[in-house]
Design an enzyme around this catalytic site. Sequence first.
Site, PDB file in Angstrom:
ATOM      1  N   GLY A 159      38.585  41.926  39.882  1.00 44.31           N
ATOM      2  CA  GLY A 159      40.030  42.488  39.922  1.00 44.31           C
ATOM      3  C   GLY A 159      39.992  43.966  39.962  1.00 44.31           C
ATOM      4  O   GLY A 159      39.086  44.618  40.440  1.00 44.31           O
ATOM      5  N   ARG A 160      41.233  44.396  39.409  1.00 40.80           N
ATOM      6  CA  ARG A 160      41.542  45.815  39.261  1.00 40.80           C
ATOM      7  C   ARG A 160      40.291  46.748  38.504  1.00 40.80           C
ATOM      8  O   ARG A 160      39.810  47.749  38.968  1.00 40.80           O
ATOM      9  CB  ARG A 160      42.539  46.186  38.329  1.00 40.80           C
ATOM     10  CG  ARG A 160      43.840  45.955  39.307  1.00 40.80           C
ATOM     11  CD  ARG A 160      45.052  46.496  38.487  1.00 40.80           C
ATOM     12  NE  ARG A 160      46.552  45.995  38.810  1.00 40.80           N
ATOM     13  CZ  ARG A 160      46.924  44.640  38.419  1.00 40.80           C
ATOM     14  NH1 ARG A 160      46.119  44.114  37.544  1.00 40.80           N
ATOM     15  NH2 ARG A 160      48.056  44.295  38.797  1.00 40.80           N
ATOM     16  N   ILE A 161      39.925  46.047  37.370  1.00 45.22           N
ATOM     17  CA  ILE A 161      39.000  46.681  36.632  1.00 45.22           C
ATOM     18  C   ILE A 161      37.689  46.459  37.233  1.00 45.22           C
ATOM     19  O   ILE A 161      36.720  47.325  37.290  1.00 45.22           O
ATOM     20  CB  ILE A 161      39.060  46.061  35.200  1.00 45.22           C
ATOM     21  CG1 ILE A 161      40.223  46.451  34.433  1.00 45.22           C
ATOM     22  CG2 ILE A 161      37.774  46.712  34.232  1.00 45.22           C
ATOM     23  CD1 ILE A 161      40.624  45.689  32.977  1.00 45.22           C
ATOM     24  N   ARG A 181      36.739  34.729  42.104  1.00 44.15           N
ATOM     25  CA  ARG A 181      37.386  33.103  42.425  1.00 44.15           C
ATOM     26  C   ARG A 181      37.614  33.218  43.728  1.00 44.15           C
ATOM     27  O   ARG A 181      37.462  32.367  44.880  1.00 44.15           O
ATOM     28  CB  ARG A 181      38.783  32.898  41.810  1.00 44.15           C
ATOM     29  CG  ARG A 181      38.714  32.265  40.765  1.00 44.15           C
ATOM     30  CD  ARG A 181      39.868  31.770  39.914  1.00 44.15           C
ATOM     31  NE  ARG A 181      40.761  33.222  39.860  1.00 44.15           N
ATOM     32  CZ  ARG A 181      42.177  33.267  39.492  1.00 44.15           C
ATOM     33  NH1 ARG A 181      42.605  32.207  39.344  1.00 44.15           N
ATOM     34  NH2 ARG A 181      42.491  34.450  39.220  1.00 44.15           N
ATOM     35  N   THR A 241      33.275  43.796  28.644  1.00 40.72           N
ATOM     36  CA  THR A 241      34.457  44.612  28.278  1.00 40.72           C
ATOM     37  C   THR A 241      35.668  43.847  28.378  1.00 40.72           C
ATOM     38  O   THR A 241      37.077  44.373  28.362  1.00 40.72           O
ATOM     39  CB  THR A 241      34.513  45.936  28.610  1.00 40.72           C
ATOM     40  OG1 THR A 241      34.353  45.749  30.335  1.00 40.72           O
ATOM     41  CG2 THR A 241      33.449  46.938  28.289  1.00 40.72           C
ATOM     42  N   ARG A 243      36.602  39.772  27.638  1.00 40.98           N
ATOM     43  CA  ARG A 243      36.844  39.104  26.284  1.00 40.98           C
ATOM     44  C   ARG A 243      35.640  38.194  25.774  1.00 40.98           C
ATOM     45  O   ARG A 243      34.965  37.764  26.614  1.00 40.98           O
ATOM     46  CB  ARG A 243      38.260  37.979  26.505  1.00 40.98           C
ATOM     47  CG  ARG A 243      39.434  38.567  26.804  1.00 40.98           C
ATOM     48  CD  ARG A 243      39.950  38.830  25.376  1.00 40.98           C
ATOM     49  NE  ARG A 243      41.464  39.214  25.514  1.00 40.98           N
ATOM     50  CZ  ARG A 243      41.793  40.550  25.743  1.00 40.98           C
ATOM     51  NH1 ARG A 243      40.958  41.686  26.097  1.00 40.98           N
ATOM     52  NH2 ARG A 243      43.018  41.175  25.889  1.00 40.98           N
ATOM     53  N   GLU A 272      37.363  38.204  16.994  1.00 37.37           N
ATOM     54  CA  GLU A 272      37.658  39.415  16.250  1.00 37.37           C
ATOM     55  C   GLU A 272      38.617  39.321  15.299  1.00 37.37           C
ATOM     56  O   GLU A 272      39.619  38.383  15.413  1.00 37.37           O
ATOM     57  CB  GLU A 272      38.165  40.236  17.518  1.00 37.37           C
ATOM     58  CG  GLU A 272      37.253  40.511  18.566  1.00 37.37           C
ATOM     59  CD  GLU A 272      37.887  41.256  19.665  1.00 37.37           C
ATOM     60  OE1 GLU A 272      38.843  41.988  19.594  1.00 37.37           O
ATOM     61  OE2 GLU A 272      37.175  41.431  20.845  1.00 37.37           O
ATOM     62  N   HIS A 293      36.292  46.692  20.189  1.00 29.06           N
ATOM     63  CA  HIS A 293      37.230  46.595  21.292  1.00 29.06           C
ATOM     64  C   HIS A 293      37.917  47.843  21.284  1.00 29.06           C
ATOM     65  O   HIS A 293      39.384  47.876  21.244  1.00 29.06           O
ATOM     66  CB  HIS A 293      38.359  45.269  20.769  1.00 29.06           C
ATOM     67  CG  HIS A 293      39.064  44.627  21.748  1.00 29.06           C
ATOM     68  ND1 HIS A 293      39.624  43.754  21.654  1.00 29.06           N
ATOM     69  CD2 HIS A 293      39.348  45.221  22.919  1.00 29.06           C
ATOM     70  CE1 HIS A 293      40.292  43.231  22.803  1.00 29.06           C
ATOM     71  NE2 HIS A 293      40.022  44.353  23.722  1.00 29.06           N
ATOM     72  N   GLY A 295      37.919  49.515  24.849  1.00 29.94           N
ATOM     73  CA  GLY A 295      38.082  49.421  26.238  1.00 29.94           C
ATOM     74  C   GLY A 295      39.364  50.260  26.573  1.00 29.94           C
ATOM     75  O   GLY A 295      39.134  51.153  27.516  1.00 29.94           O
TER      76      GLY A 295
HETATM   77  O1  LIG Z   1      42.028  44.084  25.598  1.00 30.69           O
HETATM   78  C1  LIG Z   1      43.230  44.667  25.816  1.00 30.69           C
HETATM   79  C2  LIG Z   1      44.000  44.335  26.776  1.00 30.69           C
HETATM   80  O2  LIG Z   1      43.787  43.151  27.328  1.00 30.69           O
HETATM   81  O3  LIG Z   1      45.068  45.161  26.751  1.00 30.69           O
END
Ligand SMILES: O=CC(=O)O
Length: 331
Positions: A159-161, A181, A241, A243, A272, A293, A295
């Site tokens: 996706g974007r990331i 997917r 980075t 989940r 977490e 966490h 990111g």
């Molecule tokens: O983990 C952080 C988010 O999903 O914004």
Amino acid sequence: MTKKKPLVVVTRKLPAVVETRMRELFDARLNIDDTPMSQAALVEAVKTADVLVPTVTDRIDAGIIAQAGDQLRLIANFGNGVDNIDVTSAVQRGITVTNTPGVLTDDTADMTIALILAVARRIAEGARVIPDDEWAGWSPTWMLGRRITGKRLGIVGMGRIGQAVARRAAAFGLSIHYHNRRRLDARIEEKLDATYWDSLDQMLARMDIVSVNCPHTPATYHLLSARRLKLMKPDAILVNTARGEIVDETALARMLEAGELAGAGLDVFESEPAVNPRLLRLARQHRIVVLPHMGSATHEGRADMGEKVIVNIKTFMDGHKPPDRVLPSML
Ligand SMILES: O=CC(=O)O
């Protein structure tokens, strides 16, 4: 006649610029001392608020949603991932859900690259040596890591990331592979010079570095299962980075302990802020790099996320479709 301002309950302390604007626009109930809300406090909030602004640390499950008052119309998540919210239950109850996509893409991609480098080049481990007074001087055979230039990076979730990671990784001379997917549009694939793998299993077996960048949904829970992790090369590294729930942490710990995987860089964990004790032990032995966490943790990113939350609330309250509406069909 002036319209009554909506009661907006925010579960955590947000950047000052965001809170100031929220106070101007809404009847904002802010969390000044940033204490995470208990489930009981969340129930209280949904009974009274017109809008709830939760974060990744709040579990807005079906039980909480069932207790919401009729006045609760919008859950405007301060975050991109919405796995903390039972979106289906919310939508069934007529509650709109929004998130904050886009504004944390670059920061999260930067952190992914940082973790790849940290693990491959032993940066976190090396950074301790001088402060700990342990440096005996340069040596040809000491602190050797792994070269990343010329290696294969497999991105799980394009996706974007994932795409932002691919653009950065190309500059480091990594060849880009991905599983998603849906296959990307041919033009985008070509621009990223990325190779698509229909089979995640086959991709995992051939990568030097695997980066997890997909959302956590019921379909991606333990996507990197014990069976799949075993397919990875013993000298490969895994970076997550996205989940924690996407990776079977116990299986990952077992493989790292047995030397069946070279290393890992983790910014996210299944429970977490608790961290699997075996992963913690590996981190203390400098066998893996763990971050809390972080990111999307930049001043700019968090202000932008707040701005998105405000736009979503304002647009919705003005009677329009908010820009970042999340539907169960998207998950
Ligand atoms: O983990 C952080 C988010 O999903 O914004």
